[in-house]
Design a protein around this motif. Structure first.
Motif, PDB file in Angstrom:
ATOM      1  N   ILE A   8       0.834  -1.202   0.000  1.00  0.00           N
ATOM      2  CA  ILE A   8       0.000   0.000   0.000  1.00  0.00           C
ATOM      3  C   ILE A   8       0.869   1.254   0.000  1.00  0.00           C
ATOM      4  O   ILE A   8       1.701   1.439   0.891  1.00  0.00           O
ATOM      5  CB  ILE A   8      -0.934  -0.001   1.237  1.00  0.00           C
ATOM      6  CG1 ILE A   8      -1.838  -1.243   1.194  1.00  0.00           C
ATOM      7  CG2 ILE A   8      -1.780   1.279   1.290  1.00  0.00           C
ATOM      8  CD1 ILE A   8      -2.388  -1.659   2.540  1.00  0.00           C
ATOM      9  N   GLY A   9       0.689   2.111  -0.991  1.00  0.00           N
ATOM     10  CA  GLY A   9       1.443   3.363  -0.991  1.00  0.00           C
ATOM     11  C   GLY A   9       1.408   4.081  -2.324  1.00  0.00           C
ATOM     12  O   GLY A   9       1.866   3.546  -3.330  1.00  0.00           O
ATOM     13  N   ASN A  10       0.876   5.308  -2.323  1.00  0.00           N
ATOM     14  CA  ASN A  10       0.868   6.117  -3.550  1.00  0.00           C
ATOM     15  C   ASN A  10       2.270   6.298  -4.120  1.00  0.00           C
ATOM     16  O   ASN A  10       2.449   6.373  -5.321  1.00  0.00           O
ATOM     17  CB  ASN A  10       0.298   7.512  -3.253  1.00  0.00           C
ATOM     18  CG  ASN A  10      -1.191   7.492  -2.988  1.00  0.00           C
ATOM     19  OD1 ASN A  10      -1.856   6.485  -3.229  1.00  0.00           O
ATOM     20  ND2 ASN A  10      -1.713   8.596  -2.488  1.00  0.00           N
ATOM     21  N   ASP A  44      -2.986   4.789  -1.285  1.00  0.00           N
ATOM     22  CA  ASP A  44      -3.561   5.085   0.033  1.00  0.00           C
ATOM     23  C   ASP A  44      -4.972   5.621  -0.136  1.00  0.00           C
ATOM     24  O   ASP A  44      -5.206   6.840  -0.083  1.00  0.00           O
ATOM     25  CB  ASP A  44      -2.687   6.118   0.759  1.00  0.00           C
ATOM     26  CG  ASP A  44      -1.257   5.640   0.940  1.00  0.00           C
ATOM     27  OD1 ASP A  44      -1.017   4.804   1.809  1.00  0.00           O
ATOM     28  OD2 ASP A  44      -0.371   6.099   0.186  1.00  0.00           O
ATOM     29  N   GLY A  69       1.440   2.247   5.125  1.00  0.00           N
ATOM     30  CA  GLY A  69       0.251   3.003   5.515  1.00  0.00           C
ATOM     31  C   GLY A  69      -0.088   2.957   6.999  1.00  0.00           C
ATOM     32  O   GLY A  69      -1.248   3.112   7.377  1.00  0.00           O
ATOM     33  N   ASP A  75      -2.697  10.539   5.562  1.00  0.00           N
ATOM     34  CA  ASP A  75      -2.780   9.655   4.400  1.00  0.00           C
ATOM     35  C   ASP A  75      -2.408   8.212   4.720  1.00  0.00           C
ATOM     36  O   ASP A  75      -2.478   7.352   3.852  1.00  0.00           O
ATOM     37  CB  ASP A  75      -1.911  10.186   3.264  1.00  0.00           C
ATOM     38  CG  ASP A  75      -0.467  10.330   3.690  1.00  0.00           C
ATOM     39  OD1 ASP A  75      -0.161  11.277   4.440  1.00  0.00           O
ATOM     40  OD2 ASP A  75       0.351   9.476   3.313  1.00  0.00           O
ATOM     41  N   ASP A  76      -1.991   7.941   5.940  1.00  0.00           N
ATOM     42  CA  ASP A  76      -1.734   6.558   6.341  1.00  0.00           C
ATOM     43  C   ASP A  76      -3.031   5.987   6.880  1.00  0.00           C
ATOM     44  O   ASP A  76      -3.451   6.302   7.987  1.00  0.00           O
ATOM     45  CB  ASP A  76      -0.643   6.509   7.424  1.00  0.00           C
ATOM     46  CG  ASP A  76       0.741   6.806   6.874  1.00  0.00           C
ATOM     47  OD1 ASP A  76       1.118   6.166   5.872  1.00  0.00           O
ATOM     48  OD2 ASP A  76       1.430   7.661   7.442  1.00  0.00           O
ATOM     49  N   THR A  78      -4.202   2.488   6.453  1.00  0.00           N
ATOM     50  CA  THR A  78      -4.345   1.041   6.276  1.00  0.00           C
ATOM     51  C   THR A  78      -5.234   0.414   7.347  1.00  0.00           C
ATOM     52  O   THR A  78      -6.131  -0.378   7.034  1.00  0.00           O
ATOM     53  CB  THR A  78      -2.961   0.371   6.244  1.00  0.00           C
ATOM     54  OG1 THR A  78      -2.240   0.896   5.117  1.00  0.00           O
ATOM     55  CG2 THR A  78      -3.076  -1.135   6.104  1.00  0.00           C
TER      56      THR A  78
ATOM     57  N   LYS B 215       2.831  14.044   1.452  1.00  0.00           N
ATOM     58  CA  LYS B 215       3.283  12.801   2.093  1.00  0.00           C
ATOM     59  C   LYS B 215       4.577  13.051   2.846  1.00  0.00           C
ATOM     60  O   LYS B 215       5.480  13.703   2.333  1.00  0.00           O
ATOM     61  CB  LYS B 215       3.502  11.756   1.008  1.00  0.00           C
ATOM     62  CG  LYS B 215       4.009  10.417   1.480  1.00  0.00           C
ATOM     63  CD  LYS B 215       2.907   9.396   1.539  1.00  0.00           C
ATOM     64  CE  LYS B 215       3.372   8.099   2.165  1.00  0.00           C
ATOM     65  NZ  LYS B 215       2.292   7.153   2.395  1.00  0.00           N
TER      66      LYS B 215
END
Lengths: 265, 265
Positions: A8-10, A44, A69, A75-76, A78, B215
């Motif tokens: 998970i991560g932009n 995310d 995340g 923005d984290d 998860t 971020k």
């Protein structure tokens, strides 16, 4: 065991970060004779994460490992998204709360961070899907999470590589070892014969030894150098059959006037 | 455009190969203002590939790019599996057949391969889902494939990096440029303040500028060094808002007694 990874991560989806966590993890999964069936990389986003976790659960692996995340920022997300995907509440885990508090207290006393005490953002890291067990993070602050749903073990790990690796080594590796299967991988490199030239012999050997997975990798341009590698999971006959197939392939390479340039890879 | 990647190869799932193709591709997708929504990595298995392609089609991206599994050997089965996933026949493409034949003829004449003429394995690379357009592969033999289903453009590329990149540059890059959106990314690195300390200010700015994605990445241990990066897709206000947010964040770092150690990243 059949294992799926959810990364998970932009930052990975825009290419700012090369995901190396997956490679590190799947190597260890294979080493102990388990199978990674799929790696899913997403951004995310609550909906994206929660639907991805549902899709993976529907495929019924034995274990799901997620990475990324878990940090203190907005923005984290998860934990919140996984809770949604599992149909559980997001609740404050007292044990996690206390360990995060302790970690920041220590960091403050050591002068590593300048802000004392718990804040909304630090507290956020202690919110987990209902029924979670926090996994201590000795290299950072965000704890990992262990949770079980439909008999599937889910491990939620941070994305920062040294934090992920530490929790993985402490928590997941012992399970992989405990349920250890067999995994073999052997190969060699030859030159002078193309991939398509050796292909029918590979097919013949794969039919003879259906448990072996024989793969040719062209290494330079139009197959001037080819690496052949054989892998085999979890069968008593793996080692014997790999050795037989390798011997046969090396003999074929010589007969076709090719040259073995590396005996073992 | 919304794009999904499907990476195919057992070698990635056992960790023998670190997938670098995805990172290379998604960087270019982002550069031209498009969005990679998901990367799915699976093994060389017919059922797995065909169901993955169906799942991706159901999520209705504008474009699907697959990598890997186009070679001459038995275990390269992407074309067959994609045909199955699309509910199409696997048919011999005359154009692809001729270009493969020509490539091997040239390679034979130049002494690069020792086997002359077409074989079953070489022919295999010319079998594609019905309705495909082959994409010339000037660095290898297996052509790429272009096919459209439900208005979604699907590009099937080889896994060998230089072959993939060449076809990508020739075929996909011009489309990304043609439908170009805007993508901005700017950031800086600071030290002396932890990620969780700056987090509430980040949240505040994200609420003020909802198009920005801000971020923070901790770089050393317990957030002694933090990189902050801001990205923004496809809005006229991106550049102006990024600059405003960066200015504000740098000011906050200074007020909190942190130190900016790299002005631009």
């Amino acid at each position: 065991m059949i294992i799926e990874l959810l990364v998970i991560g932009n930052e990975i989806l825009i290419g700012k970060t090369q995901d190396t966590n997956s490679n590190w993890i799947v190597k260890r999964i294979a080493k102990y004779g388990h199978k990674t069936r799929r790696i899913t990389v997403i951004g995310d986003e609550i909906e994206e994460i929660s639907s991805a976790i549902q899709e993976i659960l529907n495929r019924k692996p034995d274990m799901i490992i997620t990475c990324g995340g878990l940090g203190p920022t907005f923005d984290d997300m998860t934990n919140e998204a996984v809770a949604k995907g599992l149909g559980r509440k997001l609740v404050l885990n007292e044990h996690a709360y206390n360990s995060i508090k302790k970690a920041y207290k220590r960091a403050y006393e050591q002068g590593i961070v300048k802000l004392d005490g718990m804040t909304k953002e630090r507290e956020k890291m202690a919110y987990m899907p209902d029924g979670s067990t926090p996994l201590p993070n000795t290299k950072g602050t965000a704890p990992g999470v262990k949770i079980k749903q439909n008999k599937i073990n889910i491990y939620i790990l941070p994305g920062v590589p040294n934090e992920m690796k530490t929790i993985f080594r402490n928590v997941i590796l012992p399970i992989l070892k405990d349920k250890q299967g067999k995994f073999y991988q052997k190969g060699f490199i030859f030159s002078g014969i193309g991939e398509s030239h050796i292909a029918p012999y590979v097919t013949e050997l794969e039919e003879k030894y259906p448990d072996l997975w024989i793969k040719t990798h062209p290494r330079i341009g139009l197959s001037v150098e080819v690496e052949i590698s054989i892998t085999c999971f979890d069968k008593d006959t793996c080692e014997e059959n790999i050795n037989k197939a390798l011997k046969k392939l090396k003999q074929i390479v010589k007969e076709l006037d090719g040259k073995i340039i590396k005996q073992n890879t």
